[in-house]
Design a protein around this motif. Structure first.
Motif, PDB file in Angstrom:
ATOM      1  N   UNK A  34      37.434  47.797  38.308  1.00 55.78           N
ATOM      2  CA  UNK A  34      37.573  48.608  39.512  1.00 55.78           C
ATOM      3  C   UNK A  34      38.165  47.702  40.581  1.00 55.78           C
ATOM      4  N   UNK A  35      39.272  48.159  41.183  1.00 54.44           N
ATOM      5  CA  UNK A  35      39.932  47.340  42.201  1.00 54.44           C
ATOM      6  C   UNK A  35      40.369  46.017  41.615  1.00 54.44           C
ATOM      7  N   UNK A  36      40.165  44.951  42.374  1.00 56.18           N
ATOM      8  CA  UNK A  36      40.586  43.634  41.886  1.00 56.18           C
ATOM      9  C   UNK A  36      39.452  42.904  41.177  1.00 56.18           C
ATOM     10  N   UNK A  37      38.630  43.665  40.479  1.00 55.38           N
ATOM     11  CA  UNK A  37      37.631  43.097  39.570  1.00 55.38           C
ATOM     12  C   UNK A  37      37.944  43.709  38.208  1.00 55.38           C
ATOM     13  N   UNK A  38      38.741  42.989  37.428  1.00 56.11           N
ATOM     14  CA  UNK A  38      39.254  43.505  36.154  1.00 56.11           C
ATOM     15  C   UNK A  38      38.879  42.543  35.035  1.00 56.11           C
ATOM     16  N   UNK A  39      38.868  43.050  33.814  1.00 48.60           N
ATOM     17  CA  UNK A  39      38.617  42.162  32.677  1.00 48.60           C
ATOM     18  C   UNK A  39      39.390  42.649  31.470  1.00 48.60           C
ATOM     19  N   UNK A  98      37.956  47.755  46.335  1.00 46.21           N
ATOM     20  CA  UNK A  98      38.786  48.744  47.048  1.00 46.21           C
ATOM     21  C   UNK A  98      38.031  49.493  48.127  1.00 46.21           C
ATOM     22  N   UNK A  99      36.726  49.326  48.179  1.00 41.69           N
ATOM     23  CA  UNK A  99      35.933  49.832  49.301  1.00 41.69           C
ATOM     24  C   UNK A  99      35.090  48.647  49.772  1.00 41.69           C
ATOM     25  N   UNK A 100      34.592  48.687  51.018  1.00 44.02           N
ATOM     26  CA  UNK A 100      33.820  47.521  51.480  1.00 44.02           C
ATOM     27  C   UNK A 100      32.693  47.158  50.508  1.00 44.02           C
ATOM     28  N   UNK A 101      31.941  48.174  50.082  1.00 42.32           N
ATOM     29  CA  UNK A 101      30.907  47.946  49.065  1.00 42.32           C
ATOM     30  C   UNK A 101      31.153  48.903  47.898  1.00 42.32           C
ATOM     31  N   UNK A 102      30.942  48.404  46.679  1.00 42.32           N
ATOM     32  CA  UNK A 102      31.208  49.235  45.495  1.00 42.32           C
ATOM     33  C   UNK A 102      30.332  50.484  45.501  1.00 42.32           C
ATOM     34  N   UNK A 103      29.104  50.373  46.038  1.00 39.54           N
ATOM     35  CA  UNK A 103      28.198  51.529  46.110  1.00 39.54           C
ATOM     36  C   UNK A 103      28.895  52.740  46.733  1.00 39.54           C
TER      37      UNK A 103
END
Ligand SMILES: Cc1ncc(COP(=O)(O)O)c(C=O)c1O
Length: 448
Positions: A364-369, A258-263
């Motif tokens: 977070x965002x489209x990294x889900x489990x 959801x942001x360019x970099x997760x950091x």
């Protein structure tokens, strides 16, 4: 799975497994030689961001290839690599903006190798030759080459090669659902971050060059994001001990969270960022190492020559693919689609959480489990032999939905989850289909 070995000239990932041939891609779907259409709920391995089958990417690659496909980086730069480097730096955390540089590789593992050597040479250039160790975290994955394996804490993937890889030290992950200290956030006061400080305090800190971590742990823990305060504490500890901070965003970078970099979710400004996967959305093999000005400066004031290189670094056609993907992301505002698409996915998956064997849906965002547990109240995993993640994958596959299963979530051996990382164009209906199929898989694997 049968014991018969399938005949193929390819040294496949599993010689006993039959792999259909992927013939065509259309958006979030893959059409295969078995006549089936598969919904790519995992973006393959969190790679595909813009979707499959976008014709203009191939056209841009052909156009670059027709002009000049290859020129060795000892002799030439390419327009496409120069352009992509500037674009990636422009969306990176602010500390990369004035004087940062990018080293393009052919994938994530090469990016990790490059960062390990960059950190080492940074300290040679800075007249601190005793620093070479790269400390990392347990339960992490940074790639499959030997250098990358040495920093990876993924027990299963390391085990066969253990005698061949150096041990530089692994500290606790930030993983609240199975906290390695049995504590609860925020009362824990970030004991996991302080584990780095403790480790450095008692393990020859003067020989350490860097600390590498995944801001959102992808494959190994199943989409486990850092908690608020963690990255700031880690950055402070790295500063205190005079070591570099490397954020491995091979999976979680390039818009996926959801942001360019997760950091950027935590305002973190690492010294080095690794990315890959989504940077070319799978259209070409491409990874990248972003070096902050502080790192670049040491080289500029020193030898100016990085003793490292790959024939195919900064490949003109791969970076042309990266630029075309970037154009597509911008034209269709796809970074902005991630958060609403993730909300649709979470909403669709929320029913799963009531299932007695679903421990947690996270990400977070489209990294889900989705993590599966034997005993929900104790968060106790199934025994490894039960092979739950693989059974869920197979059941979902019956309904033509592709997921990314992993075992070892809890401690490297026990624990099961499936990762969901669909393309950014996933629709609300497709999210519902993913959830419905996972419900079907749960009913099949855990019959009433
Ligand atoms: C966080 C992370 N780092 C590095 C890698 C290695 O990337 P590659 O498989 O492109 O070599 C991966 C791959 O899954 C990854 O998830």
């Amino acid at each position: 799975m049968s014991t018969a070995v399938h005949s193929s000239p390819l040294f496949s990932r599993n010689l006993r497994k039959d792999y259909p041939v992927a013939l065509r891609g259309e958006g979030s779907w893959i059409i295969a030689s078995d006549g089936r259409r598969y919904l790519d709920a995992s973006g393959q391995a969190a790679v595909v961001s813009i979707g499959h089958g976008v014709a203009e990417i191939g056209r841009a690659m052909a156009e670059q290839s027709n002009r000049i496909a290859f020129a060795h980086t000892t002799q030439f730069h390419s327009e496409s690599a120069e352009k992509l480097a500037a674009r990636v730096l422009a969306i990176a955390p602010r500390n990369f903006h004035h004087g940062g540089r990018v080293y393009f590789t052919s994938g994530g593992s090469e990016a990790t190798e490059t960062a390990i050597k960059l950190a080492r040479q940074y300290f040679l250039e800075s007249k601190q030759p005793g620093r070479y160790r790269i400390v990392s975290r347990k339960q992490s994955y940074h790639g499959s080459t030997l250098g990358a394996m040495s920093v990876s804490g993924n027990i299963g993937r390391r085990a066969p090669y253990a005698p061949m890889i150096p041990e530089w030290g692994h500290v606790a992950p930030c993983f609240c659902y199975h906290c390695p200290f049995g504590r609860t956030y925020p009362e824990c006061n970030l004991a996991c971050a302080d584990d780095l400080d403790t480790f450095l305090g008692s393990n020859y800190a003067s020989t350490v060059a860097a600390f590498i971590f995944e801001p959102v742990v992808g494959a190994t823990l199943g989409a486990a994001p850092a908690v608020d305060g963690y990255t700031a504490r880690i950055a402070e500890i790295c500063r205190k001990h005079g070591i570099l901070l490397i954020a491995d965003e091979v999976m979680c970078g390039m818009g996926r969270t959801g942001k360019p970099f997760a950091s950027q979710h935590w305002g973190l400004e690492p010294d080095i960022i690794l990315t890959g996967k989504g940077i070319a959305s799978g259209y070409a093999p491409l990874g990248a190492v972003l070096a902050a000005p502080r790192v670049v400066d040491a080289f500029e004031k020193g030898s100016a020559a990085f003793m490292h290189g790959f024939t195919y670094q900064s490949h003109p056609v791969s970076t042309a693919a990266g630029n075309a993907v970037f154009d597509y992301l911008e034209a269709h505002k796809l970074f902005d689609r991630v958060t609403p698409a993730a909300e649709s996915l979470r909403k669709a998956l929320s029913l799963l959480e009531t299932h007695p064997h679903v421990g947690q849906v996270r990400g977070l965002g489209l990294l889900q489990a989705v993590e599966f547990v034997k005993d929900k109240s104790a968060r106790e995993p199934f025994p490894k032999e039960s092979g739950i993640a693989e059974k869920i994958r197979q059941a979902a596959l019956e309904k033509n939905v592709l997921t990314y299963p992993s075992q070892g979530t809890v401690d490297g051996t026990r624990g099961d989850h499936v990762l969901l990382a669909p393309p950014f164009i996933i629709t609300a209906q497709e999210c519902q289909l993913i959830a419905d199929v996972l419900q079907f898989a749960l009913a099949k694997v855990f019959p009433a």
